[in-house]
Design a protein around this motif. Structure first.
Motif, PDB file in Angstrom:
ATOM      1  N   ASN A  44     -13.321  57.884 -52.060  1.00 36.35           N
ATOM      2  CA  ASN A  44     -14.629  57.240 -52.210  1.00 36.35           C
ATOM      3  C   ASN A  44     -15.755  58.150 -51.753  1.00 36.35           C
ATOM      4  O   ASN A  44     -16.771  58.307 -52.444  1.00 36.35           O
ATOM      5  N   ALA A  47     -16.179  61.311 -54.028  1.00 38.67           N
ATOM      6  CA  ALA A  47     -16.760  60.964 -55.326  1.00 38.67           C
ATOM      7  C   ALA A  47     -18.270  60.744 -55.191  1.00 38.67           C
ATOM      8  O   ALA A  47     -19.057  61.195 -56.021  1.00 38.67           O
ATOM      9  N   TYR A  54     -15.197  56.997 -58.921  1.00 39.93           N
ATOM     10  CA  TYR A  54     -13.943  56.979 -58.169  1.00 39.93           C
ATOM     11  C   TYR A  54     -13.065  55.857 -58.701  1.00 39.93           C
ATOM     12  O   TYR A  54     -13.536  54.734 -58.898  1.00 39.93           O
TER      13      TYR A  54
END
Ligand SMILES: Nc1ncnc2c1ncn2[C@@H]1O[C@H](COP(=O)(O)OP(=O)(O)O)[C@@H](O)[C@H]1O
Ligand SMILES: O=C(O)[C@H](O)[C@@H](O)[C@H](O)[C@H](O)COP(=O)(O)O
Length: 244
Positions: A44, A47, A54
């Motif tokens: 997470n 990204a 993600y």
């Protein structure tokens, strides 16, 4: 772990074969490691930092796999193969979608996204425990259980996960000691993967450290440190400058 639906199928007029040529720098980043290493957390964060979507790899497991893991039964190669194939195909769909969007924005010189760092590709978390699994994720190998004779191959070529050079694949491997992993898994309530499965995951793991396209981050680092090391490593490996 919020579900991330895979994107819809790519537009008919865009061939995957054209993606890397027309959208250079587009890549598939797999955040990998055994259960509880922090793949979802790092995936997470990375990204976000790279302006990429993600996808939580666990959300792409067939229900039968989740039921099996919830019952404390480790998955077999055959259980994992369709899942790995779906992960690769999902990454390729994102690449094609971004190509379609890019073409739509081509005339718009004010496009803010064009000025952002990264933004081309997708980050997906996946345990990716064996080299053979990683080769499926790289698009280099078709799962044995899904091999078809040439006559049976009716899937359009751009939907087949067999395009390693079209969507370059990199792995960020979270490496660290069992003791900390066990502790983290025990403190994670309500997750279908119980701590008792950790040893089977560690036995199955084939370290990717000697393979090409791999950045190693340490389990004991903070997420911020892991993101920094991952960005540096990915920049070196891919030639895309994520550091600015
Ligand atoms: N860098 C980190 N330092 C300390 N704890 C972490 C770190 N990354 C993740 N965690 C914690 O470890 C646990 C497992 O993380 P998670 O991202 O769910 O791992 P995975 O997706 O690999 O199973 C969670 O409780 C999470 O908050
Ligand atoms: O290959 C597998 O056996 C599973 O995919 C497993 O490795 C995966 O990690 C689970 O989905 C657990 O979920 P977490 O990774 O989120 O702990």
């Amino acid at each position: 772990m919020s579900p991330t639906p895979p994107p819809s199928l790519p537009a008919q007029n865009v061939e995957l074969q054209t993606v890397s040529r027309l959208n250079p720098g587009c890549m598939f980043i797999v955040v990998m490691g055994v259960s509880g290493t922090g793949k979802s957390t790092l995936g997470n964060a990375l990204a976000k930092e790279l302006n990429m979507p993600y996808v939580e790899g666990d959300d792409l497991h067939p229900r039968a796999n989740v039921e099996k893991m919830s019952a404390g039964i480790p998955l077999t190669d055959e259980d994992r193969e369709p899942w790995l194939e779906l992960i690769r195909t999902t990454a390729e769909h994102y690449a094609v979608e971004q190509q379609v969007e890019k073409e739509g924005n081509e005339t718009d010189t004010q496009d803010e996204n064009a000025k952002k760092v990264g933004g081309k590709g997708v980050v997906i978390s996946c345990s990716a425990l064996k080299k053979y699994y990683r080769d499926i994720l790289r698009g280099r190998r078709k799962p044995a259980s899904l091999e078809k004779s040439p006559e049976e191959q009716t899937v359009p070529s751009h939907l087949e996960p067999s395009h390693p050079d079209i969507l370059p694949t990199y792995f960020v491997f979270i490496n660290g000691p069992r003791k900390i992993l066990l502790d983290r898994m025990q403190k994670r309530p309500g997750h279908f993967m119980k701590a008792s499965m950790l040893d089977s995951q560690l036995r199955t793991l084939e370290s990717p450290e000697d393979e090409e396209g791999v950045v190693v981050v340490e389990l004991t680092q903070t997420t911020e440190e892991q993101v920094r090391v991952a960005k540096e490593g990915l920049s070196k490996l891919s030639g895309v400058d994520f550091r600015s």
